[in-house]
Design a protein around this motif. Structure first.
Motif, PDB file in Angstrom:
ATOM      1  N   HIS A  72       0.857  -1.199   0.000  1.00 20.55           N
ATOM      2  CA  HIS A  72       0.000   0.000   0.000  1.00 20.55           C
ATOM      3  C   HIS A  72       0.886   1.240   0.000  1.00 20.55           C
ATOM      4  CE1 HIS A  72      -2.826  -2.971   1.743  1.00 20.55           C
ATOM      5  NE2 HIS A  72      -3.723  -2.270   1.039  1.00 20.55           N
ATOM      6  N   LYS A  73       0.809   2.025  -1.067  1.00 19.45           N
ATOM      7  CA  LYS A  73       1.615   3.244  -1.136  1.00 19.45           C
ATOM      8  C   LYS A  73       1.120   4.253  -0.106  1.00 19.45           C
ATOM      9  CE  LYS A  73       3.026   2.823  -5.917  1.00 19.45           C
ATOM     10  NZ  LYS A  73       3.044   3.438  -7.246  1.00 19.45           N
ATOM     11  N   LEU A  74       2.063   4.925   0.523  1.00 15.26           N
ATOM     12  CA  LEU A  74       1.732   5.912   1.554  1.00 15.26           C
ATOM     13  C   LEU A  74       1.738   7.315   0.962  1.00 15.26           C
ATOM     14  CD1 LEU A  74       3.768   4.502   4.586  1.00 15.26           C
ATOM     15  CD2 LEU A  74       1.395   4.082   3.943  1.00 15.26           C
ATOM     16  N   GLU A  75       0.975   7.480  -0.102  1.00 17.53           N
ATOM     17  CA  GLU A  75       0.863   8.782  -0.768  1.00 17.53           C
ATOM     18  C   GLU A  75      -0.492   9.390  -0.457  1.00 17.53           C
ATOM     19  OE1 GLU A  75       1.325   7.825  -4.895  1.00 17.53           O
ATOM     20  OE2 GLU A  75       3.483   7.590  -4.748  1.00 17.53           O
ATOM     21  N   ASN A  76      -0.490  10.693  -0.260  1.00 19.16           N
ATOM     22  CA  ASN A  76      -1.725  11.453  -0.054  1.00 19.16           C
ATOM     23  C   ASN A  76      -2.579  10.894   1.078  1.00 19.16           C
ATOM     24  OD1 ASN A  76      -1.099  13.222  -2.232  1.00 19.16           O
ATOM     25  ND2 ASN A  76      -1.781  11.618  -3.631  1.00 19.16           N
ATOM     26  N   LEU A  77      -1.924  10.546   2.183  1.00 23.95           N
ATOM     27  CA  LEU A  77      -2.625  10.052   3.366  1.00 23.95           C
ATOM     28  C   LEU A  77      -2.440  11.024   4.520  1.00 23.95           C
ATOM     29  CD1 LEU A  77      -1.582   6.279   3.495  1.00 23.95           C
ATOM     30  CD2 LEU A  77      -3.770   7.211   2.746  1.00 23.95           C
ATOM     31  N   SER A  78      -3.462  11.119   5.373  1.00 21.51           N
ATOM     32  CA  SER A  78      -3.286  11.869   6.609  1.00 21.51           C
ATOM     33  C   SER A  78      -2.392  11.049   7.532  1.00 21.51           C
ATOM     34  CB  SER A  78      -4.637  12.107   7.290  1.00 21.51           C
ATOM     35  OG  SER A  78      -5.154  10.875   7.780  1.00 21.51           O
TER      36      SER A  78
END
Length: 151
Positions: A72-78
Motif C-alpha cells: 500500500h503506497k503511503l501517498e496522499n494520506l493523513s
C-alpha cells in the motif's frame, strides 16, 4: 536479523520486519495534515525504539521515508490514516523505504551535525590567547635591557 532486504534502486530498500512485543519498533511523522519535510506529505521514520524489531534488524534509520507498507503506497494520506495502516498490517510487514538524504525538515532534526562549531570557536580563542601571550613574552624579553636602563 529480524527480516530480509532487497535493494531495488540506489536509495530504495525493501525491508521485511516481524512485529515484536513493542510492535515494529519505530514511530512515524508526516502526512497530508502534518508535513515533516517542506512540500512533502510523505511518511517518515521519526524514532527507532530501543530493542524493537526495527533496531534489531538494523536497516531502517531515523529520517528514512516509508514509501509503502505491504504494497500500500503511503501517498496522499493523513497521519492518522498512515498510523492505521501500520497498526493493521499484521505480524509480517513488508516496507519499501527511501533511505534518508539531506533535505529541509519542518520538525526537529534527528541527525547530528558533522562538526561541533562551539569547539571550533573555543579553539580559535585559545589560539588567539596563546599567540598574544607569546607576543608579549617576546616583547618583554626583547626590550628588557632597555627597560632596566631607564630605571
Amino acid at each position: 536479523m529480524n527480516g530480509s532486504a532487497t535493494y531495488t534502486a540506489s536509495s530504495v530498500l525493501d525491508i521485511k520486519l516481524k512485529r515484536g512485543p513493542q510492535g515494529l519498533g519505530f514511530n512515524i511523522v508526516g502526512g497530508l495534515d502534518q508535513q515533516y519535510v517542506l512540500n512533502d506529505s510523505g511518511i517518515y521514520v521519526a524514532k527507532i525504539k530501543e530493542n524493537g524489531a526495527a533496531e534489531l534488524d538494523g536497516r531502517l534509520q531515523e529520517g528514512d521515508k516509508i514509501l509503502a507498507i505491504n504494497g500500500h503506497k503511503l501517498e496522499n494520506l493523513s497521519h492518522n490514516a498512515a498510523v492505521e495502516l501500520f497498526r493493521s498490517a499484521g505480524e509480517d510487514v513488508q516496507l519499501r523505504v527511501q533511505q534518508r538524504c539531506a533535505m529541509t525538515a519542518n520538525g526537529p532534526s534527528t541527525t547530528r551535525p558533522d562538526r561541533d562549531h562551539s569547539s571550533v570557536s573555543s579553539l580559535g580563542v585559545l589560539v588567539a590567547v596563546l599567540g598574544a601571550a607569546a607576543a608579549i613574552t617576546f616583547l618583554c624579553i626583547r626590550f628588557q635591557p632597555h627597560l632596566r636602563r631607564h630605571f
